[in-house]
Scaffold this motif. Sequence first.
Motif, mmCIF file in Angstrom:
data_model
loop_
_atom_site.group_PDB
_atom_site.id
_atom_site.type_symbol
_atom_site.label_atom_id
_atom_site.label_comp_id
_atom_site.label_asym_id
_atom_site.label_seq_id
_atom_site.Cartn_x
_atom_site.Cartn_y
_atom_site.Cartn_z
ATOM 1 N N GLN A 66 48.626 47.766 39.709
ATOM 2 C CA GLN A 66 48.357 48.495 40.942
ATOM 3 C C GLN A 66 46.880 48.408 41.322
ATOM 4 N N PRO A 67 46.562 48.563 42.618
ATOM 5 C CA PRO A 67 45.171 48.454 43.047
ATOM 6 C C PRO A 67 44.357 49.711 42.778
ATOM 7 N N ALA A 68 43.083 49.513 42.491
ATOM 8 C CA ALA A 68 42.129 50.607 42.425
ATOM 9 C C ALA A 68 41.945 51.193 43.835
ATOM 10 N N PRO A 69 41.330 52.370 43.960
ATOM 11 C CA PRO A 69 41.093 52.969 45.293
ATOM 12 C C PRO A 69 39.941 52.267 46.003
ATOM 13 N N TRP A 70 40.225 51.091 46.534
ATOM 14 C CA TRP A 70 39.153 50.184 46.951
ATOM 15 C C TRP A 70 38.348 50.676 48.136
ATOM 16 N N VAL A 71 38.959 51.347 49.064
ATOM 17 C CA VAL A 71 38.182 51.802 50.228
ATOM 18 C C VAL A 71 37.062 52.730 49.770
ATOM 19 N N ARG B 141 31.039 58.874 41.039
ATOM 20 C CA ARG B 141 29.839 59.401 41.702
ATOM 21 C C ARG B 141 28.987 60.213 40.738
ATOM 22 N N ALA B 142 29.646 61.041 39.941
ATOM 23 C CA ALA B 142 28.906 61.879 39.002
ATOM 24 C C ALA B 142 28.182 61.040 37.948
ATOM 25 N N ARG B 143 28.831 59.974 37.492
ATOM 26 C CA ARG B 143 28.218 59.127 36.466
ATOM 27 C C ARG B 143 27.026 58.344 37.036
ATOM 28 N N ILE B 144 27.142 57.880 38.289
ATOM 29 C CA ILE B 144 26.010 57.184 38.926
ATOM 30 C C ILE B 144 24.837 58.132 39.087
ATOM 31 N N GLU B 145 25.123 59.343 39.547
ATOM 32 C CA GLU B 145 24.055 60.322 39.746
ATOM 33 C C GLU B 145 23.363 60.663 38.428
ATOM 34 N N ALA B 146 24.151 60.788 37.349
ATOM 35 C CA ALA B 146 23.563 61.102 36.048
ATOM 36 C C ALA B 146 22.638 59.983 35.578
ATOM 37 N N VAL B 147 23.037 58.743 35.808
ATOM 38 C CA VAL B 147 22.196 57.607 35.409
ATOM 39 C C VAL B 147 20.915 57.578 36.238
ATOM 40 N N ARG B 148 21.031 57.847 37.522
ATOM 41 C CA ARG B 148 19.826 57.866 38.367
ATOM 42 C C ARG B 148 18.869 58.974 37.923
ATOM 43 N N ARG B 149 19.416 60.139 37.591
ATOM 44 C CA ARG B 149 18.554 61.250 37.151
ATOM 45 C C ARG B 149 17.843 60.911 35.850
ATOM 46 N N ALA B 150 18.566 60.282 34.916
ATOM 47 C CA ALA B 150 17.974 59.947 33.619
ATOM 48 C C ALA B 150 16.853 58.928 33.763
ATOM 49 N N GLY B 151 16.987 57.998 34.707
ATOM 50 C CA GLY B 151 15.923 57.062 35.023
ATOM 51 C C GLY B 151 15.690 55.938 34.030
ATOM 52 N N ARG B 152 16.561 55.794 33.029
ATOM 53 C CA ARG B 152 16.357 54.735 32.034
ATOM 54 C C ARG B 152 16.988 53.414 32.451
ATOM 55 N N LEU B 153 18.033 53.479 33.262
ATOM 56 C CA LEU B 153 18.798 52.289 33.635
ATOM 57 C C LEU B 153 18.854 52.159 35.149
ATOM 58 N N ARG B 154 19.001 50.932 35.614
ATOM 59 C CA ARG B 154 19.188 50.668 37.042
ATOM 60 C C ARG B 154 20.685 50.545 37.329
ATOM 61 N N PRO B 155 21.251 51.417 38.175
ATOM 62 C CA PRO B 155 22.659 51.246 38.549
ATOM 63 C C PRO B 155 22.840 49.906 39.270
ATOM 64 N N ALA B 156 23.496 48.955 38.595
ATOM 65 C CA ALA B 156 23.523 47.582 39.091
ATOM 66 C C ALA B 156 24.883 47.145 39.601
ATOM 67 N N ALA B 157 25.962 47.610 38.981
ATOM 68 C CA ALA B 157 27.277 47.074 39.327
ATOM 69 C C ALA B 157 28.367 48.093 39.036
ATOM 70 N N ILE B 158 29.443 47.961 39.785
ATOM 71 C CA ILE B 158 30.676 48.714 39.548
ATOM 72 C C ILE B 158 31.785 47.703 39.317
ATOM 73 N N VAL B 159 32.560 47.914 38.274
ATOM 74 C CA VAL B 159 33.757 47.103 38.039
ATOM 75 C C VAL B 159 34.969 47.978 38.298
ATOM 76 N N GLY B 160 35.683 47.699 39.368
ATOM 77 C CA GLY B 160 36.949 48.365 39.617
ATOM 78 C C GLY B 160 38.066 47.577 38.950
ATOM 79 N N VAL B 161 38.927 48.250 38.228
ATOM 80 C CA VAL B 161 40.029 47.584 37.523
ATOM 81 C C VAL B 161 41.340 47.935 38.206
ATOM 82 N N ASP B 162 42.091 46.910 38.582
ATOM 83 C CA ASP B 162 43.441 47.119 39.137
ATOM 84 C C ASP B 162 44.392 47.223 37.950
ATOM 85 N N LEU B 163 44.543 48.433 37.415
ATOM 86 C CA LEU B 163 45.226 48.604 36.132
ATOM 87 C C LEU B 163 46.736 48.542 36.264
ATOM 88 N N PHE B 164 47.357 47.832 35.329
ATOM 89 C CA PHE B 164 48.812 47.784 35.150
ATOM 90 C C PHE B 164 49.563 47.140 36.312
#
Length: 378
Positions: free
Chosen positions: A144-149, A119-142
């Motif tokens: 186990q599942p990412a916190p998908w909900v 959330r903090a990283r998305i907000e920082a990108v929106r504030r900076a205004g240079r990039l469009r938040p387009a996608a999130i990649v959740g990784v099921d590492l090792f």
Amino acid sequence: MTPIAFLDLKAQQARLAPALRARLETVLAHCQFVLGPEVAELEQRLAAYCGAAECVGVSSGTDALQIAMMAEGIGPGDAVFLPAFTYTATAEVPLLLGATPVFVDVDPRSFQIDCASLRARIEAVRRAGRLRPAAIVGVDLFGQPAPWVEVRGIAQAEGMFLLDDCAQSFGASLDGPDRVARKLGREADATAISFFPSKPLGGYGDGGALLTDDPARATLYRSLRTHGEGETRYEVLRIGMNGRLDTLQAAVLLAKLDGFDAELARREAIACAYDAGLAGKLATPVRVAGSTSAWAVYAVLLPDAAARATTQAALREAGVPSAIYYPRPLHHQPAYRDRHDGVSLPVSEDLATRILALPIHPDLTDQEVARVIAAVPG
């Protein structure tokens, strides 16, 4: 003392030899070596296994990620949010498409993406205004599942494409809203799978797949994997790539899929033995609540880099291999650090100095598991 194998494909091949040979001989007889009938059969079985509407076989897990992002038109000016503590393929694909990876910290015990950091990283990108938040990649590492909900809620609230990088975790499950376990493969708009030989369901070469419940996306994936083809081979509708799955790899995977659940059960039994035998010696993996793991990697934590080096030396002396996943977080990698905005990601940075993976594969014997446990200093 005979060294223990970190990954024993020879033992697996011997165990599955009759089924493997039968499948491969069928392909050698019909000679349809690219996108042959076994590819369609594998796609149907994988979709059914995960409960997904569609499955598209592709040439690797990396190509699965790339095709999924290409289908969404992700490119220059787009921000793709992904964990800093994972394999390089997750970050390299957005860069290949001209997009910007935005690295997110992870949970210190589950190693999965941290939603507060996201959330903090998305907000920082929106504030900076240079990039469009387009996608999130959740990784099921090792395994186990990412916190998908929570991740899915963030993606929906932000209007962003959500991609599951399930390269390491095919076969894992997560409880749904009804508290009934369901296999990973339907947690995001699309799910990318890898069949690299070291994965829980691995081929004998590269291979991958995309799962989705969206028929339109699946149709687009099939076009993109075959040079952007339309209805005929020489009708080119879009810029695509050569991302087709070899039939021989599909044949190997079909032979392995028959015994896959038994292999997952063996991995779970080994993980439980490690949990019990290593308790008090080091920090064993924390299991994601309401889930089962595919146990692609059994990763423990040592107090610091010196303790890890000491433990690795003791394991080597006993003929026990180990590995470090990952020695550097992605934002510290030479290829990516100039693309990073300089924000500290302390958990990912700390994990890289303390994490250690022990052998876990379905052909480890009980005696070998006991040797691993005994070799860990404590």
